[in-house]
Design a protein around this motif. Structure first.
Motif, PDB file in Angstrom:
ATOM      1  N   GLY A   1      44.647  34.699  20.771  1.00  0.00           N
ATOM      2  CA  GLY A   1      43.616  35.304  20.712  1.00  0.00           C
ATOM      3  C   GLY A   1      42.236  34.967  20.574  1.00  0.00           C
ATOM      4  N   ASN A   2      42.085  34.086  22.278  1.00  0.00           N
ATOM      5  CA  ASN A   2      41.205  33.843  22.978  1.00  0.00           C
ATOM      6  C   ASN A   2      41.162  34.841  23.872  1.00  0.00           C
ATOM      7  OD1 ASN A   2      38.649  32.214  24.256  1.00  0.00           O
ATOM      8  ND2 ASN A   2      39.850  30.767  24.755  1.00  0.00           N
ATOM      9  N   LEU A   3      40.646  35.970  23.410  1.00  0.00           N
ATOM     10  CA  LEU A   3      40.889  37.144  24.641  1.00  0.00           C
ATOM     11  C   LEU A   3      38.991  36.471  26.195  1.00  0.00           C
ATOM     12  CD1 LEU A   3      41.177  39.572  21.857  1.00  0.00           C
ATOM     13  CD2 LEU A   3      43.068  38.404  23.471  1.00  0.00           C
ATOM     14  N   GLU A   4      39.117  35.794  26.080  1.00  0.00           N
ATOM     15  CA  GLU A   4      38.043  36.036  27.305  1.00  0.00           C
ATOM     16  C   GLU A   4      38.212  36.275  29.104  1.00  0.00           C
ATOM     17  OE1 GLU A   4      34.668  35.507  27.100  1.00  0.00           O
ATOM     18  OE2 GLU A   4      34.699  35.437  25.158  1.00  0.00           O
ATOM     19  N   PHE A   5      37.847  36.454  30.157  1.00  0.00           N
ATOM     20  CA  PHE A   5      38.505  36.754  31.058  1.00  0.00           C
ATOM     21  C   PHE A   5      38.796  35.192  32.041  1.00  0.00           C
ATOM     22  CE2 PHE A   5      37.645  37.260  36.218  1.00  0.00           C
ATOM     23  CZ  PHE A   5      39.331  37.637  35.886  1.00  0.00           C
ATOM     24  N   THR A   6      39.819  35.256  32.109  1.00  0.00           N
ATOM     25  CA  THR A   6      39.886  33.469  33.155  1.00  0.00           C
ATOM     26  C   THR A   6      40.056  33.497  34.344  1.00  0.00           C
ATOM     27  OG1 THR A   6      40.674  32.746  30.758  1.00  0.00           O
ATOM     28  CG2 THR A   6      40.320  31.586  32.945  1.00  0.00           C
ATOM     29  N   GLU A   7      38.778  34.141  35.201  1.00  0.00           N
ATOM     30  CA  GLU A   7      39.140  33.982  36.953  1.00  0.00           C
ATOM     31  C   GLU A   7      40.475  32.940  37.650  1.00  0.00           C
ATOM     32  OE1 GLU A   7      36.576  35.490  38.864  1.00  0.00           O
ATOM     33  OE2 GLU A   7      37.640  36.547  39.796  1.00  0.00           O
ATOM     34  N   GLY A   8      40.984  33.596  38.205  1.00  0.00           N
ATOM     35  CA  GLY A   8      42.190  32.921  38.665  1.00  0.00           C
ATOM     36  C   GLY A   8      43.518  32.950  37.450  1.00  0.00           C
TER      37      GLY A   8
ATOM     38  N   TRP B   1      41.243  43.898  31.529  1.00  0.00           N
ATOM     39  CA  TRP B   1      41.903  42.579  32.683  1.00  0.00           C
ATOM     40  C   TRP B   1      43.093  41.836  31.889  1.00  0.00           C
ATOM     41  CZ3 TRP B   1      37.957  41.599  29.891  1.00  0.00           C
ATOM     42  CH2 TRP B   1      37.793  40.292  28.646  1.00  0.00           C
ATOM     43  N   ALA B   2      44.033  42.128  32.548  1.00  0.00           N
ATOM     44  CA  ALA B   2      45.043  41.568  31.621  1.00  0.00           C
ATOM     45  C   ALA B   2      45.292  39.631  30.671  1.00  0.00           C
ATOM     46  CB  ALA B   2      46.713  41.187  32.954  1.00  0.00           C
ATOM     47  N   GLU B   3      45.131  39.645  29.724  1.00  0.00           N
ATOM     48  CA  GLU B   3      45.295  38.385  28.999  1.00  0.00           C
ATOM     49  C   GLU B   3      46.446  37.426  29.365  1.00  0.00           C
ATOM     50  OE1 GLU B   3      41.324  37.001  28.375  1.00  0.00           O
ATOM     51  OE2 GLU B   3      42.923  35.188  27.780  1.00  0.00           O
ATOM     52  N   THR B   4      46.330  35.983  30.052  1.00  0.00           N
ATOM     53  CA  THR B   4      47.308  35.572  30.362  1.00  0.00           C
ATOM     54  C   THR B   4      47.545  34.737  28.481  1.00  0.00           C
ATOM     55  OG1 THR B   4      46.513  35.562  32.289  1.00  0.00           O
ATOM     56  CG2 THR B   4      48.670  33.788  30.971  1.00  0.00           C
ATOM     57  N   ASP B   5      46.267  34.854  28.603  1.00  0.00           N
ATOM     58  CA  ASP B   5      46.541  33.279  26.970  1.00  0.00           C
ATOM     59  C   ASP B   5      46.156  34.518  25.692  1.00  0.00           C
ATOM     60  OD1 ASP B   5      46.399  31.435  25.592  1.00  0.00           O
ATOM     61  OD2 ASP B   5      43.905  30.298  25.566  1.00  0.00           O
TER      62      ASP B   5
ATOM     63  N   ASP C   1      44.405  35.599  34.351  1.00  0.00           N
ATOM     64  CA  ASP C   1      44.323  36.835  34.296  1.00  0.00           C
ATOM     65  C   ASP C   1      44.069  37.947  35.527  1.00  0.00           C
ATOM     66  OD1 ASP C   1      43.740  35.553  31.757  1.00  0.00           O
ATOM     67  OD2 ASP C   1      41.763  36.173  31.583  1.00  0.00           O
ATOM     68  N   THR C   2      44.472  38.628  34.784  1.00  0.00           N
ATOM     69  CA  THR C   2      44.673  39.694  36.103  1.00  0.00           C
ATOM     70  C   THR C   2      43.647  40.930  36.134  1.00  0.00           C
ATOM     71  OG1 THR C   2      47.462  39.266  36.741  1.00  0.00           O
ATOM     72  CG2 THR C   2      45.886  41.321  37.879  1.00  0.00           C
ATOM     73  N   LYS C   3      42.576  41.452  37.105  1.00  0.00           N
ATOM     74  CA  LYS C   3      41.294  41.873  37.132  1.00  0.00           C
ATOM     75  C   LYS C   3      41.644  43.634  37.327  1.00  0.00           C
ATOM     76  CE  LYS C   3      36.651  41.829  37.199  1.00  0.00           C
ATOM     77  NZ  LYS C   3      36.507  42.759  35.950  1.00  0.00           N
ATOM     78  N   GLY C   4      41.458  44.434  36.618  1.00  0.00           N
ATOM     79  CA  GLY C   4      41.444  45.892  36.521  1.00  0.00           C
ATOM     80  C   GLY C   4      41.007  46.541  37.033  1.00  0.00           C
ATOM     81  N   PRO C   5      41.001  47.913  37.453  1.00  0.00           N
ATOM     82  CA  PRO C   5      41.999  48.529  37.104  1.00  0.00           C
ATOM     83  C   PRO C   5      43.787  48.791  37.298  1.00  0.00           C
ATOM     84  CG  PRO C   5      41.247  49.689  38.612  1.00  0.00           C
ATOM     85  CD  PRO C   5      40.471  48.217  38.476  1.00  0.00           C
ATOM     86  N   LEU C   6      44.079  48.680  35.700  1.00  0.00           N
ATOM     87  CA  LEU C   6      45.774  48.028  35.955  1.00  0.00           C
ATOM     88  C   LEU C   6      46.540  49.336  35.499  1.00  0.00           C
ATOM     89  CD1 LEU C   6      45.088  44.691  33.646  1.00  0.00           C
ATOM     90  CD2 LEU C   6      45.934  44.978  36.193  1.00  0.00           C
ATOM     91  N   PRO C   7      47.668  50.100  36.186  1.00  0.00           N
ATOM     92  CA  PRO C   7      48.355  51.353  35.750  1.00  0.00           C
ATOM     93  C   PRO C   7      49.460  50.642  33.822  1.00  0.00           C
ATOM     94  CG  PRO C   7      49.517  50.086  37.673  1.00  0.00           C
ATOM     95  CD  PRO C   7      48.785  49.231  37.256  1.00  0.00           C
TER      96      PRO C   7
ATOM     97  N   TRP D   1      48.778  41.688  27.168  1.00  0.00           N
ATOM     98  CA  TRP D   1      47.896  42.512  27.166  1.00  0.00           C
ATOM     99  C   TRP D   1      46.257  42.864  27.903  1.00  0.00           C
ATOM    100  CZ3 TRP D   1      45.552  41.182  20.982  1.00  0.00           C
ATOM    101  CH2 TRP D   1      47.062  40.850  19.871  1.00  0.00           C
ATOM    102  N   VAL D   2      46.194  43.694  27.702  1.00  0.00           N
ATOM    103  CA  VAL D   2      45.145  44.446  28.306  1.00  0.00           C
ATOM    104  C   VAL D   2      44.381  44.573  27.411  1.00  0.00           C
ATOM    105  CG1 VAL D   2      44.304  46.809  30.087  1.00  0.00           C
ATOM    106  CG2 VAL D   2      46.787  45.557  30.406  1.00  0.00           C
ATOM    107  N   ILE D   3      43.000  43.798  27.809  1.00  0.00           N
ATOM    108  CA  ILE D   3      41.754  43.845  27.137  1.00  0.00           C
ATOM    109  C   ILE D   3      40.881  44.758  27.592  1.00  0.00           C
ATOM    110  CG2 ILE D   3      39.898  42.171  26.067  1.00  0.00           C
ATOM    111  CD1 ILE D   3      43.016  41.407  25.554  1.00  0.00           C
TER     112      ILE D   3
END
Lengths: 275, 513
Positions: B394-401, B386-390, B403-409, B320-322
């Motif tokens: 339901g834990n939608l927090e950005f995790t450095e390293g 960001w693209a949320e790995t987790d 998750d992938t940061k936007g902008p994303l196509p 998911w992109v959050i």
């Protein structure tokens, strides 16, 4: 006709200017024209306030409804709406005033017998007609000036302020419309020495212009195109909306020219009649 | 000195001289207006003729030898001059109308046509007529149509028709109520039922002049989004497509065993079950022969199209992109829904400016460009996404390293040149989401529907003429006068100014006495 030379042109301008000044002076010494000014200012002031308050309160009510019930919102450009409606009304007020301004342009001269003094050559006929028209148009513009000023004052209070070009174009259209109507009215006043008859004929011309406008909207096909193009009211409405077309200038110019031309012709005919 | 009195001979001749042309003109106009030459116009013409005759008789009775006199010469001269001047003014005005220049003084260019409309009008290759069935032509409609006519090279004409006056014509075009507009080009017609505007007239023009409809095949059999139904269907966009002359057809690849030759575009809208080997091959082969494919693929669904995508240098991110900016929450959207305002430079999105589109639970698309392909990221998520790995927890927090940061196509459009001569290209548009085109999401009033519709049109219509025109926005502005200003306005406009007028009148009158 004298050949067009620099000297000839200078004489023509001097003639026009002389007539213009004489006519203009007569406006400022006659109580009648001050009464007309008073009536015009009273009516336009009242209409302006009524139009402004009505539109502002209607839109405010609609905004309130929308806030309370989430009714669908509609984009409204309040100052532009006020300008369009007010200029439409101002056009109607002017239609009452204009025949009164044009009715005395030639009838007085005919009555007093001073026309013979003026009508000495075809070229002076043109000068007299142009000078008279310029003078009466100056008078009408003077009436309009304070009205334009308070349009500016009021309508520029919005954020962002209404484009001044819209106000100028609309009022400019009104002056052009007035010039066309006055020019035709001047021709009618040159036909008769009864002021009342000239005024009635002037109203008839306005009625014809109005019928022309209605016909233009109600007929189909090419005829409708032609009538719409010929209708000065249509061009005026376009200008109040903010559409400036070069053809509008040509149409108004044609009516003005036609009025002056017919006046000169009619005075020419009058001269022959008398001789 | 002469006074105006009817009965005097000279006045009578004057009246006749003016009545004659008046009646003739009235008769002519009545005849032209009604298209019928019955007793009214003919009677008026006759009256005019009689008046003219009487005037001539009267003139000749005034003095014998009338025709030889100088005054006759001058008055006939005068009439001729007047006619010549009027004819001259007619010509001047004809030219002035022809070559008129228009300046739009409104702040939002309310009376200026969009670039797309001008393109369409300048490229009209057959005469188009617009018939407005309305007895009372609104001058706004006329203005709009006049502008169209000015831009088109003599191929555009319009007419206002009173349906009651011409019932056969109304019946021919099946006009049932006043205000309906029919656009006619040759044998084809298009009807506009709403109030006439640029945003419905230009598409109607395109439809009526384009010689082919776009056939869009929607794959079935994998639980794709239905074309009819409620919030979870594509019914709204389907309606928009039909308005643009796109024919929507179902396509079951297993039943048909091939992709029809007449397909202009194939749409795969949110499949839930994988495409079988045979179906995948059909799609690949279709693209390789110069087809157009639209893929809308959701997270966590194995559509079996990874192989095909790889061939085009694409991989689905499957996360998911959050949206961490909180903008969506302000309008009642969850953080799993992103709002896209950045669009690539592409025919699909060229008129979007920064309009918002909404993508719920979308996935990004990873791009590994294939050489010579023309790849455009048509929709990009914002920088605070960001693209949320987790995402499944339901834990939608950005995790450095991680998750992938936007902008994303989120959406990608690819053009692949297959051969230069004859020019042949394949087109592919992929969205990492299918929900964005459903009725439920379109209701957010973003430009989602435009994004979908333009994608289908770009894929299906190789002429690229039928792109969407958004209705012009009116300036929304209020007027707030402060108390002092409005008080002064009142005093000056209805009290002081009139007082000056009337006061001066009394003063001048008094001084004159």
């Amino acid at each position: 006709m004298p050949s067009i030379s620099l000297h000839g042109l200078r004489v023509i301008f001097a003639n026009i200017l002389a007539i213009y000044r004489r006519e203009l002076q007569s406006y400022f010494t006659a109580p009648f024209y001050y009464v007309i000014a008073g009536v015009f200012w009273l009516l336009s002031g009242l209409f302006f306030l009524v139009v402004m308050t009505t539109i502002i309160s209607q839109v405010a009510q609609q905004d309130l409804l929308q806030q309370q019930f989430g009714a669908p919102s509609q984009a409204v450009d309040v100052p532009k709406l006020i300008l369009e409606s007010f200029l439409g009304l101002l056009g109607s007020i002017s239609q009452v005033i204009l025949p009164m301004l044009s009715m005395g342009l030639y009838t007085e001269e005919r009555k007093r017998g001073t026309l013979e003094l003026l009508a000495t050559s075809p070229i002076t006929n043109w000068c007299v007609a142009t000078g008279k028209l310029l003078a009466v148009l100056t008078f009408y513009t003077t009436l309009l000036l304070p009205v334009i000023v308070y349009q500016f004052v009021a309508l520029q209070q919005s954020t962002p302020p209404l484009s001044p070009w819209l106000i100028l174009a609309g009022n400019g259209g009104l002056i052009l419309l007035a010039a066309a109507v006055l020019s035709l009215g001047m021709f009618l006043s040159s036909l008769t020495d009864s002021t009342i008859l000239a005024a009635i004929l002037g109203f008839a011309v306005l009625l014809i212009l109005w019928v022309l406008d209605v016909l233009a909207k109600n007929t189909g096909g090419n005829l409708s195109d032609i009538l719409t193009y010929l209708s000065p009211l249509e061009h005026f409405t376009n200008l109040t909306r903010g559409i400036f077309r070069t053809s509008s200038l040509v149409v108004f110019g044609s009516y003005i020219f036609l009025g002056i031309f017919l006046t000169a012709q009619s005075i020419d005919a009058f001269r022959y009649q008398r001789n | 000195m002469k006074r105006f009195a009817l009965g005097s001979r000279e006045q009578l001749t004057m009246v006749l001289l003016w009545a004659a042309p008046l009646f003739i003109i009235a008769g002519l106009s009545a005849g032209i207006v009604t298209h019928r030459w019955n007793w009214l116009p003919l009677g008026l013409l006759a009256l005019g003729g009689i008046a003219l005759l009487l005037w001539l008789i009267q003139q000749s009775r005034v003095s014998t030898g009338f025709w030889g006199r100088r005054s006759t010469q001058t008055s006939t001269n005068a009439i001729l001059t007047v006619m010549a001047v009027i004819a001259l003014l007619g010509i001047v005005n004809f030219l002035a109308d022809r070559y008129s220049v228009e300046v739009d003084l409104t702040e939002n260019r309310a009376f200026t046509l969009a670039a797309e409309t001008r393109d369409v009008l300048q490229n009209l290759d057959q005469p188009v007529r617009v018939l407005v069935f309305d007895a009372n032509a609104a001058s706004r409609d006329r203005l709009l149509l006049e502008q169209y006519r000015r831009q088109a090279n003599n191929q555009f004409s319009f007419e206002f028709i009173d349906p009651q006056e011409q019932p056969t014509l109304a019946k021919k075009y099946n006009v049932t109520q006043a205000g309906q507009v029919i656009v006619v080009a040759g044998e084809k017609t298009q009807r506009i039922d709403e109030a006439l505007s640029e945003s419905n007239l230009t598409p109607a023009l395109i439809r009526v002049t384009s010689d082919r409809t776009i056939r869009a095949y929607f794959t079935t059999g994998h639980n794709e989004l239905p074309l009819t139904g409620g919030a979870a269907s594509l019914s709204e966009v389907a309606k928009l497509l039909e308005q643009r002359d796109v024919e929507l057809l179902p396509l079951n690849l297993l039943e048909k065993g091939k992709i029809p030759e007449d397909a202009n575009v194939v749409v795969v809208a949110g499949p839930r079950q994988p495409f079988l080997r045979l179906e995948q091959d059909l799609l690949k082969e279709y693209l390789n022969r110069g087809g157009s494919l639209l893929l809308m693929l959701d997270v966590d669904v194995n559509a079996g199209l990874d192989d095909l995508l790889k061939n085009w240098g694409l991989t689905l991110d499957n996360r998911w992109v959050i949206d961490g900016s909180g903008v969506g929450q302000q309008v009642g959207l969850g953080s799993d829904t992103i709002i896209v305002t950045t669009y690539g430079n592409h025919p699909i999105t060229q008129r979007f400016a920064q309009g918002p589109s909404v993508f719920p639970r979308a996935q990004a698309i990873r791009i590994d460009p294939v050489k010579d392909d023309d790849i455009v990221e048509i929709a990009l998520s914002g920088s605070q996404t960001w693209a949320e790995t987790d995402w499944q927890s339901g834990n939608l927090e950005f995790t450095e390293g991680v998750d992938t940061k936007g902008p994303l196509p989120i959406g990608v459009a690819i053009t692949r040149q297959l051969s230069d001569n004859p020019p042949k290209e394949a087109r592919l548009v992929v969205f990492g989401d299918s929900e964005f085109a459903t009725d439920g999401v379109i209701a957010y009033q973003g430009i989602n529907s435009d994004l979908f519709v333009n994608s289908v049109l770009w894929l299906g219509d190789r002429d690229q003429k039928a792109l969407s025109i958004r209705p012009r926005e009116t300036t929304n502005r209020r007027l707030q006068l402060n108390v002092t200003t409005s008080r002064w306005l009142e005093i000056i406009s209805v009290f002081l100014l009139p007082l000056v007028g009337f006061g001066s009148a009394v003063f001048v009158w008094w001084r004159r006495r």
